[in-house]
Design a protein around this motif. Structure first.
Motif, PDB file in Angstrom:
ATOM      1  N   ARG A 174      -1.084  29.418  22.749  1.00 27.11           N
ATOM      2  CA  ARG A 174      -2.036  28.933  21.960  1.00 27.11           C
ATOM      3  C   ARG A 174      -3.564  29.563  22.405  1.00 27.11           C
ATOM      4  O   ARG A 174      -4.402  28.988  21.958  1.00 27.11           O
ATOM      5  CB  ARG A 174      -2.064  27.592  21.661  1.00 27.11           C
ATOM      6  N   SER A 175      -3.501  30.459  23.314  1.00 27.59           N
ATOM      7  CA  SER A 175      -4.854  30.813  23.802  1.00 27.59           C
ATOM      8  C   SER A 175      -5.763  31.599  22.834  1.00 27.59           C
ATOM      9  O   SER A 175      -7.023  31.280  22.816  1.00 27.59           O
ATOM     10  CB  SER A 175      -4.517  31.921  24.871  1.00 27.59           C
ATOM     11  N   ASP A 176      -5.154  32.041  21.641  1.00 25.77           N
ATOM     12  CA  ASP A 176      -6.161  32.595  20.603  1.00 25.77           C
ATOM     13  C   ASP A 176      -6.433  31.727  19.422  1.00 25.77           C
ATOM     14  O   ASP A 176      -7.003  32.129  18.525  1.00 25.77           O
ATOM     15  CB  ASP A 176      -5.214  33.954  19.928  1.00 25.77           C
ATOM     16  N   GLU A 177      -5.917  30.512  19.657  1.00 29.65           N
ATOM     17  CA  GLU A 177      -6.104  29.224  18.377  1.00 29.65           C
ATOM     18  C   GLU A 177      -7.343  28.553  18.832  1.00 29.65           C
ATOM     19  O   GLU A 177      -7.642  28.535  19.913  1.00 29.65           O
ATOM     20  CB  GLU A 177      -4.891  28.460  18.295  1.00 29.65           C
ATOM     21  N   ALA A 178      -7.717  27.850  17.794  1.00 24.49           N
ATOM     22  CA  ALA A 178      -9.021  27.213  18.021  1.00 24.49           C
ATOM     23  C   ALA A 178      -8.587  25.963  18.951  1.00 24.49           C
ATOM     24  O   ALA A 178      -7.370  25.628  18.671  1.00 24.49           O
ATOM     25  CB  ALA A 178      -9.602  26.799  16.593  1.00 24.49           C
ATOM     26  N   PRO A 179      -9.617  25.467  19.652  1.00 29.29           N
ATOM     27  CA  PRO A 179      -9.164  24.095  20.452  1.00 29.29           C
ATOM     28  C   PRO A 179      -8.862  22.954  19.627  1.00 29.29           C
ATOM     29  O   PRO A 179      -9.347  22.783  18.352  1.00 29.29           O
ATOM     30  CB  PRO A 179     -10.603  24.083  21.317  1.00 29.29           C
ATOM     31  N   GLU A 180      -7.892  22.156  20.151  1.00 29.29           N
ATOM     32  CA  GLU A 180      -7.403  21.018  19.460  1.00 29.29           C
ATOM     33  C   GLU A 180      -8.410  20.065  19.370  1.00 29.29           C
ATOM     34  O   GLU A 180      -9.217  19.758  20.461  1.00 29.29           O
ATOM     35  CB  GLU A 180      -6.016  20.611  20.092  1.00 29.29           C
ATOM     36  N   VAL A 181      -8.625  19.213  18.366  1.00 28.77           N
ATOM     37  CA  VAL A 181      -9.585  18.158  18.356  1.00 28.77           C
ATOM     38  C   VAL A 181      -8.718  16.996  19.126  1.00 28.77           C
ATOM     39  O   VAL A 181      -7.664  16.707  18.890  1.00 28.77           O
ATOM     40  CB  VAL A 181      -9.931  17.639  16.959  1.00 28.77           C
ATOM     41  N   SER A 182      -9.668  15.886  19.359  1.00 30.74           N
ATOM     42  CA  SER A 182      -9.103  14.757  20.208  1.00 30.74           C
ATOM     43  C   SER A 182      -8.506  13.977  19.151  1.00 30.74           C
ATOM     44  O   SER A 182      -9.052  13.649  18.175  1.00 30.74           O
ATOM     45  CB  SER A 182     -10.138  14.223  21.037  1.00 30.74           C
ATOM     46  N   THR A 183      -7.148  13.490  19.361  1.00 27.64           N
ATOM     47  CA  THR A 183      -6.511  12.316  18.450  1.00 27.64           C
ATOM     48  C   THR A 183      -6.102  11.088  19.077  1.00 27.64           C
ATOM     49  O   THR A 183      -5.426  10.460  18.547  1.00 27.64           O
ATOM     50  CB  THR A 183      -5.232  13.325  17.799  1.00 27.64           C
ATOM     51  N   GLY A 184      -6.597  11.021  20.347  1.00 29.73           N
ATOM     52  CA  GLY A 184      -6.201   9.884  21.049  1.00 29.73           C
ATOM     53  C   GLY A 184      -4.719   9.795  21.436  1.00 29.73           C
ATOM     54  O   GLY A 184      -3.939  10.630  21.378  1.00 29.73           O
ATOM     55  N   LEU A 185      -4.288   8.508  21.501  1.00 31.91           N
ATOM     56  CA  LEU A 185      -2.930   8.421  21.950  1.00 31.91           C
ATOM     57  C   LEU A 185      -1.779   8.097  20.637  1.00 31.91           C
ATOM     58  O   LEU A 185      -1.034   7.900  20.676  1.00 31.91           O
ATOM     59  CB  LEU A 185      -2.656   7.285  22.904  1.00 31.91           C
ATOM     60  N   ARG A 234      -8.403  13.181   9.676  1.00 35.90           N
ATOM     61  CA  ARG A 234      -8.989  14.062   8.467  1.00 35.90           C
ATOM     62  C   ARG A 234     -10.541  13.420   8.432  1.00 35.90           C
ATOM     63  O   ARG A 234     -11.327  14.382   8.433  1.00 35.90           O
ATOM     64  CB  ARG A 234      -8.244  13.562   7.078  1.00 35.90           C
ATOM     65  N   ARG A 235     -10.822  12.340   8.717  1.00 35.18           N
ATOM     66  CA  ARG A 235     -12.493  11.990   8.634  1.00 35.18           C
ATOM     67  C   ARG A 235     -13.053  12.737   9.776  1.00 35.18           C
ATOM     68  O   ARG A 235     -14.143  13.086   9.727  1.00 35.18           O
ATOM     69  CB  ARG A 235     -12.605  10.431   8.745  1.00 35.18           C
ATOM     70  N   ARG A 236     -12.269  12.716  11.068  1.00 38.52           N
ATOM     71  CA  ARG A 236     -13.054  13.187  12.272  1.00 38.52           C
ATOM     72  C   ARG A 236     -13.092  14.736  12.110  1.00 38.52           C
ATOM     73  O   ARG A 236     -13.943  15.285  12.565  1.00 38.52           O
ATOM     74  CB  ARG A 236     -12.152  12.678  13.570  1.00 38.52           C
ATOM     75  N   ALA A 237     -12.028  15.413  11.777  1.00 42.80           N
ATOM     76  CA  ALA A 237     -11.926  16.707  11.981  1.00 42.80           C
ATOM     77  C   ALA A 237     -11.262  17.385  10.486  1.00 42.80           C
ATOM     78  O   ALA A 237     -10.029  17.930  10.746  1.00 42.80           O
ATOM     79  CB  ALA A 237     -11.246  17.131  13.347  1.00 42.80           C
ATOM     80  N   SER A 238     -11.723  17.310   9.441  1.00 43.22           N
ATOM     81  CA  SER A 238     -11.167  17.759   8.266  1.00 43.22           C
ATOM     82  C   SER A 238     -10.819  19.352   8.263  1.00 43.22           C
ATOM     83  O   SER A 238     -11.720  20.097   8.760  1.00 43.22           O
ATOM     84  CB  SER A 238     -11.965  17.242   7.223  1.00 43.22           C
ATOM     85  N   GLY A 239      -9.781  19.699   7.943  1.00 44.09           N
ATOM     86  CA  GLY A 239      -9.508  21.075   7.795  1.00 44.09           C
ATOM     87  C   GLY A 239      -9.077  21.556   9.516  1.00 44.09           C
ATOM     88  O   GLY A 239      -8.436  22.709   9.451  1.00 44.09           O
ATOM     89  N   SER A 240      -8.584  20.767  10.210  1.00 37.99           N
ATOM     90  CA  SER A 240      -8.216  20.980  11.516  1.00 37.99           C
ATOM     91  C   SER A 240      -6.790  20.888  11.692  1.00 37.99           C
ATOM     92  O   SER A 240      -6.089  20.232  10.576  1.00 37.99           O
ATOM     93  CB  SER A 240      -8.644  20.237  12.731  1.00 37.99           C
ATOM     94  N   LYS A 241      -6.116  21.748  12.564  1.00 36.79           N
ATOM     95  CA  LYS A 241      -4.548  21.821  12.514  1.00 36.79           C
ATOM     96  C   LYS A 241      -4.112  20.430  12.736  1.00 36.79           C
ATOM     97  O   LYS A 241      -2.942  20.017  12.433  1.00 36.79           O
ATOM     98  CB  LYS A 241      -4.228  22.850  13.840  1.00 36.79           C
ATOM     99  N   ALA A 242      -4.758  19.627  13.872  1.00 36.17           N
ATOM    100  CA  ALA A 242      -4.267  18.239  13.910  1.00 36.17           C
ATOM    101  C   ALA A 242      -4.263  17.281  12.953  1.00 36.17           C
ATOM    102  O   ALA A 242      -3.353  16.634  12.506  1.00 36.17           O
ATOM    103  CB  ALA A 242      -5.486  17.762  15.043  1.00 36.17           C
ATOM    104  N   ALA A 259      -1.110  15.605  11.069  1.00 31.62           N
ATOM    105  CA  ALA A 259      -1.020  14.046  10.842  1.00 31.62           C
ATOM    106  C   ALA A 259      -0.740  13.838   9.529  1.00 31.62           C
ATOM    107  O   ALA A 259      -0.056  12.932   9.104  1.00 31.62           O
ATOM    108  CB  ALA A 259      -2.531  13.659  11.250  1.00 31.62           C
ATOM    109  N   THR A 260      -1.269  14.691   8.629  1.00 29.94           N
ATOM    110  CA  THR A 260      -1.137  14.656   7.017  1.00 29.94           C
ATOM    111  C   THR A 260       0.539  14.969   6.691  1.00 29.94           C
ATOM    112  O   THR A 260       0.906  14.036   5.951  1.00 29.94           O
ATOM    113  CB  THR A 260      -1.933  15.374   6.240  1.00 29.94           C
ATOM    114  N   VAL A 261       0.979  15.741   7.392  1.00 30.05           N
ATOM    115  CA  VAL A 261       2.369  16.144   7.510  1.00 30.05           C
ATOM    116  C   VAL A 261       3.254  15.028   7.909  1.00 30.05           C
ATOM    117  O   VAL A 261       4.439  14.393   7.263  1.00 30.05           O
ATOM    118  CB  VAL A 261       2.746  17.379   8.068  1.00 30.05           C
ATOM    119  N   MET A 262       3.005  14.305   8.904  1.00 20.86           N
ATOM    120  CA  MET A 262       3.591  13.087   9.390  1.00 20.86           C
ATOM    121  C   MET A 262       3.612  12.061   8.414  1.00 20.86           C
ATOM    122  O   MET A 262       4.651  11.213   8.250  1.00 20.86           O
ATOM    123  CB  MET A 262       2.907  12.774  10.857  1.00 20.86           C
TER     124      MET A 262
END
Length: 355
Positions: free
Chosen positions: A197-208, A293-301, A305-308
């Motif tokens: 995942r070196s070429d991907e945008a950094p993941e946003v923090s989602t906590g635990l 989605r509120r914290r990082a709308s449009g992110s992979k995380a 989370a929406t899929v889950m």
């Protein structure tokens, strides 16, 4: 300048190693698919009442099924000595016995296949130096868990062969299903961690939250094993009410003594707990998707989370349909296999998310 050059070369240095691990990743995902297939065949074995048709544990010689009419009669006679035949299937024909024997034999044969598909590539990759160190030890641990699962499977079957028993013990069936689910989660966790995942945008923090969600799903699968083992899904086939109320009476929920045994042996509490945890998982997944989605709308995380949230909601609906239809074979299998899909996605989400 030297420091800058070294820093710039680091991603390039990782590429050959990542590429060399691509076959390993594909192999592990193939193993995960086989585990899902194993769970599906195991579910069909349970739902067709086939699990006690083979009354001996022969890890090597048992790979060969009866090849003659005389051999079939010998196996049939062994089955006719157990309580399930006397109390449930008395009068069964040889052809009917062959049907249930085939499901159980196929389940065990698939277990042998998974063992081969695990260890032969493992030895080959290890000998070539493709896997080593921590990854090798992790895979060996998963292999040991697979061996333990085989032993648990026989302990489960043996519980149903005891005098007076017509099915396996619910808690042992739940343990068998839970360990299979843990193996699946471990395989997907490891495979997801091998992707470059070196070429991907950094993941946003989602906590635990992603890891908590995965833990809740594993817990729910264990409760589902208790529902399946006690056949609690064949009772109280209404929703959202259960026995005419949202919450059954305390006398119904805790009718067994000592009270602790209600969580395993009382079909009212067993089914009610499975319902409650389903609601909790869906609520938690929706909350997790909303906050991400509120914290990082449009992110992979946020997308994961929406899929889950969608998957957990779909699984709950499928569970309700299965209950209302009184667990037909297709619905029971779909509910069990889809649970594995939800768990696998949860494992990916938890593995690649940043705590």
């Amino acid at each position: 300048m030297a420091v800058a050059a070294s820093t710039e070369s680091m991603p390039l240095a990782r590429v050959p190693q990542t590429r060399s691990l691509s076959p390993v990743r594909a192999w592990i995902y193939s193993l995960a698919a086989l585990v899902v297939l194993m769970v599906a065949v195991g579910g069909a074995t349970r739902l067709t009442g086939s699990g006690l048709s083979i009354t001996e544990w022969r890890p090597v010689t048992g790979a060969i099924p009866p090849l003659s009419e005389q051999a079939w009669l010998v196996e049939f006679e062994k089955y006719r000595q157990i309580s399930q035949y006397e109390l449930v299937n008395k009068g069964m024909t040889l052809s009917e016995f062959k049907f249930i024997y085939g499901w159980e034999w196929g389940h065990r044969q698939l277990g042998r296949l998974i063992g081969l598909v695990f260890f032969l590539p493992l030895v080959w990759f290890w000998a070539r130096g493709v896997i080593k160190g921590r990854l090798a030890l992790t895979l060996l641990g998963i292999g040991a868990l697979g061996g333990l699962q085989g032993a648990i499977g026989w302990i489960m079957v043996a519980s149903g062969l005891e005098p007076g028993m017509t099915a396996v013990a619910p808690i042992k069936l739940a343990l068998h299903l839970t360990v299979a689910s843990i193996i699946l989660a471990c395989l997907v966790w490891v495979a997801a961690g091998l992707k470059d995942r070196s070429d991907e945008a950094p993941e946003v923090s989602t906590g635990l939250a992603p890891r908590i969600l995965m833990g809740l799903i594993l817990f729910q699968i264990a409760l589902g094993g208790l529902v399946a083992g006690s056949k609690a899904g064949l009772t109280y086939n209404t929703w959202p009410l259960m026995d005419g109320a949202l919450v059954p009476s305390a006398s119904a929920l805790f009718s067994v003594s000592p009270w602790i045994e209600n969580f395993v042996d009382n079909v009212v509490l067993v089914q009610f707990n499975h319902r409650l945890v389903a609601y909790a998982i869906v609520a938690f997944a929706i909350w997790h998707a909303w906050t991400t989605r509120r914290r990082a709308s449009g992110s992979k995380a946020a997308s994961r989370a929406t899929v889950m949230a969608g998957l957990t909601l779909a699984q709950m609906v499928l569970g309700i349909v299965t209950l209302l239809l009184v667990v037909p074979l297709w619905a029971g299998l779909a509910h069990q296999v889809f649970a594995m899909a939800v768990l696998a996605m949860a494992a990916v989400h938890a593995r690649v998310s940043v705590a």
